[in-house]
Design a protein around this motif. Structure first.
Motif, PDB file in Angstrom:
ATOM      1  N   THR A   1      42.197  47.607  47.479  1.00 24.91           N
ATOM      2  CA  THR A   1      40.488  47.412  47.548  1.00 24.91           C
ATOM      3  C   THR A   1      40.137  47.152  48.587  1.00 24.91           C
ATOM      4  OG1 THR A   1      39.813  47.080  45.379  1.00 24.91           O
ATOM      5  CG2 THR A   1      38.629  46.418  46.393  1.00 24.91           C
TER       6      THR A   1
ATOM      7  N   VAL B   1      37.191  44.328  50.499  1.00 21.12           N
ATOM      8  CA  VAL B   1      36.150  43.683  49.639  1.00 21.12           C
ATOM      9  C   VAL B   1      34.723  43.423  51.346  1.00 21.12           C
ATOM     10  CG1 VAL B   1      34.369  42.062  49.302  1.00 21.12           C
ATOM     11  CG2 VAL B   1      36.517  42.578  47.871  1.00 21.12           C
TER      12      VAL B   1
ATOM     13  N   ASP C   1      29.432  48.013  56.232  1.00 22.92           N
ATOM     14  CA  ASP C   1      29.907  48.752  55.231  1.00 22.92           C
ATOM     15  C   ASP C   1      30.028  49.808  55.532  1.00 22.92           C
ATOM     16  OD1 ASP C   1      30.031  50.114  52.339  1.00 22.92           O
ATOM     17  OD2 ASP C   1      28.660  51.038  52.932  1.00 22.92           O
TER      18      ASP C   1
ATOM     19  N   VAL D   1      39.817  51.359  48.238  1.00 27.05           N
ATOM     20  CA  VAL D   1      38.629  51.659  47.788  1.00 27.05           C
ATOM     21  C   VAL D   1      37.763  50.679  48.910  1.00 27.05           C
ATOM     22  CG1 VAL D   1      37.243  51.920  45.773  1.00 27.05           C
ATOM     23  CG2 VAL D   1      39.824  53.122  46.550  1.00 27.05           C
TER      24      VAL D   1
ATOM     25  N   GLU E   1      34.296  47.933  48.220  1.00 23.86           N
ATOM     26  CA  GLU E   1      33.619  47.520  47.217  1.00 23.86           C
ATOM     27  C   GLU E   1      32.950  46.500  47.757  1.00 23.86           C
ATOM     28  OE1 GLU E   1      34.235  44.372  43.241  1.00 23.86           O
ATOM     29  OE2 GLU E   1      36.430  45.683  44.192  1.00 23.86           O
ATOM     30  N   ASN E   2      31.548  46.818  47.102  1.00 24.59           N
ATOM     31  CA  ASN E   2      30.185  46.260  48.155  1.00 24.59           C
ATOM     32  C   ASN E   2      30.652  44.409  47.090  1.00 24.59           C
ATOM     33  OD1 ASN E   2      29.658  49.411  48.435  1.00 24.59           O
ATOM     34  ND2 ASN E   2      29.203  47.642  50.508  1.00 24.59           N
ATOM     35  N   VAL E   3      30.197  43.709  47.637  1.00 22.28           N
ATOM     36  CA  VAL E   3      30.387  42.576  46.983  1.00 22.28           C
ATOM     37  C   VAL E   3      29.013  41.582  48.047  1.00 22.28           C
ATOM     38  CG1 VAL E   3      31.494  40.263  45.611  1.00 22.28           C
ATOM     39  CG2 VAL E   3      32.088  41.996  45.942  1.00 22.28           C
TER      40      VAL E   3
ATOM     41  N   THR F   1      44.066  43.261  48.048  1.00 24.37           N
ATOM     42  CA  THR F   1      42.676  43.099  47.627  1.00 24.37           C
ATOM     43  C   THR F   1      41.866  42.708  49.216  1.00 24.37           C
ATOM     44  OG1 THR F   1      42.325  42.529  45.400  1.00 24.37           O
ATOM     45  CG2 THR F   1      40.767  41.727  46.616  1.00 24.37           C
TER      46      THR F   1
END
Length: 323
Positions: free
Chosen positions: A31, A33, A43, A62, A64-66, A87
């Motif tokens: 992932t 972020v 992004d 992958v 992941e937008n945080v 991560t």
């Protein structure tokens, strides 16, 4: 003899297990972020790189937008993650300005391992349609003479447009009225509509508006002119010697991630940055991959340290902080 051989084989098996486990990385999806909303410039960069890294690493990477808190929420989440390489954080220039901008930053830069620089997106100084100054030199003179009348829009504290504006005002020695927005979109809408005078933002957001004639463009903020906007002079050409800011992006892992894992990630990142598809898409966005000599974790770490030192006095002089 047989016993000794068996013992030797057993010992070999025991000592090989960590190496085999390490060589298996990655054994599951990774992932990345992105500490901003989906669809933004960072992004876009992350998804292009992730797609290529997936092929190299053999596991899905992958995104992941945080979002939230100027990028510090997502960064803080990664800082607390297990240092196992699964991560990661893909952040922009905000990684270097957060320690000065935020009084209560929920992490330290030492909570991360640098894995490599990716790209530096140029910025452009643009104005509302029909703005009076004709050149960047005229803009500088106009701002100095009319500081109480000039309005500058940005996408909020800590955003790239905010940072560029602070550096510009510092360089010209003049403070103007700033108008913060909840993102680049609404700021651009008001600029196009003539509600604000000036804005500085990434080529990923401004190139279409410039080429479509919806805004007036004055300058790029990089040391050299931008290939996709060859007619725009640099800030230095306009009289601001040494003015340079680009929204650089880097890949990070939590502190304690093994050197072997960092090396594997950096190798996959390098393959991505040489991928013709990535290079072509970056060009469409007005940027290009970092040169090979700027991609190593060691260079990334040194560069981040220098950027922190560069922005600290600018932010302190502006006196703008976030909680």
């Amino acid at each position: 003899m047989v016993a000794a051989s068996a013992l030797g084989i057993a010992s070999l098996g025991v000592t090989s297990r960590p190496a085999l486990a390490q060589a298996a990385y990655p054994a599951r999806p990774i992932t990345v972020v992105v500490p901003f909303a989906a669809g933004g410039p960072t992004d876009t960069v992350a998804r292009l790189v992730a797609e290529s890294m997936t092929k190299t690493l053999g596991q899905q990477v992958v995104v992941e937008n945080v979002g939230g808190a100027g990028g510090t929420r997502g960064a803080g989440q990664v800082a607390k993650a297990a240092p196992d390489g699964y991560t990661l954080l893909l952040h922009h220039i905000g990684q270097s300005t957060a320690p000065s901008l935020y009084r209560k930053l929920p992490y330290k830069l030492s909570d991360f391992e640098e894995a490599g620089l990716i790209t530096a997106v140029p910025m452009t100084l643009i104005a509302k349609p029909g703005y009076e100054p004709k050149t960047i030199a005229d803009v500088i003179a106009y701002v100095k003479a009319n500081k109480d009348k000039v309005t500058y829009g940005n996408a909020g504290v800590g955003s790239a447009s905010h940072l560029c504006g602070m550096l510009f005002m510092s360089a010209v020695g003049t403070q103007v009225t700033t108008v913060p927005y909840q993102g680049t979109g609404p700021a651009m809408n008001d600029l196009v509509g003539g509600q604000i005078d000036l804005m500085c933002d990434q080529t990923t957001n401004t190139t279409g508006q410039i080429k479509g004639g919806k805004v007036k463009a004055y300058s790029v903020t990089t040391k050299d002119r931008v290939k996709s906007l060859p007619d725009l002079p640099t800030m230095e050409e306009g009289g601001l010697k040494g003015f340079e800011v680009a929204v650089w992006h880097g890949l990070y892992a939590p502190k304690g991630t093994s050197p072997e894992t960092i090396a594997k990630l950096n190798a996959a990142l390098t393959v991505a940055l040489d991928d013709p598809k990535v290079v072509a898409r970056f060009a469409d966005l007005g940027t290009e991959p970092e040169p090979k000599d700027r991609r190593s974790p060691a260079f990334h770490k040194a560069f981040l340290t220098a950027e922190v030192a560069k922005w600290k006095p600018v932010i302190e002089a502006a006196g703008v902080y976030a909680d």
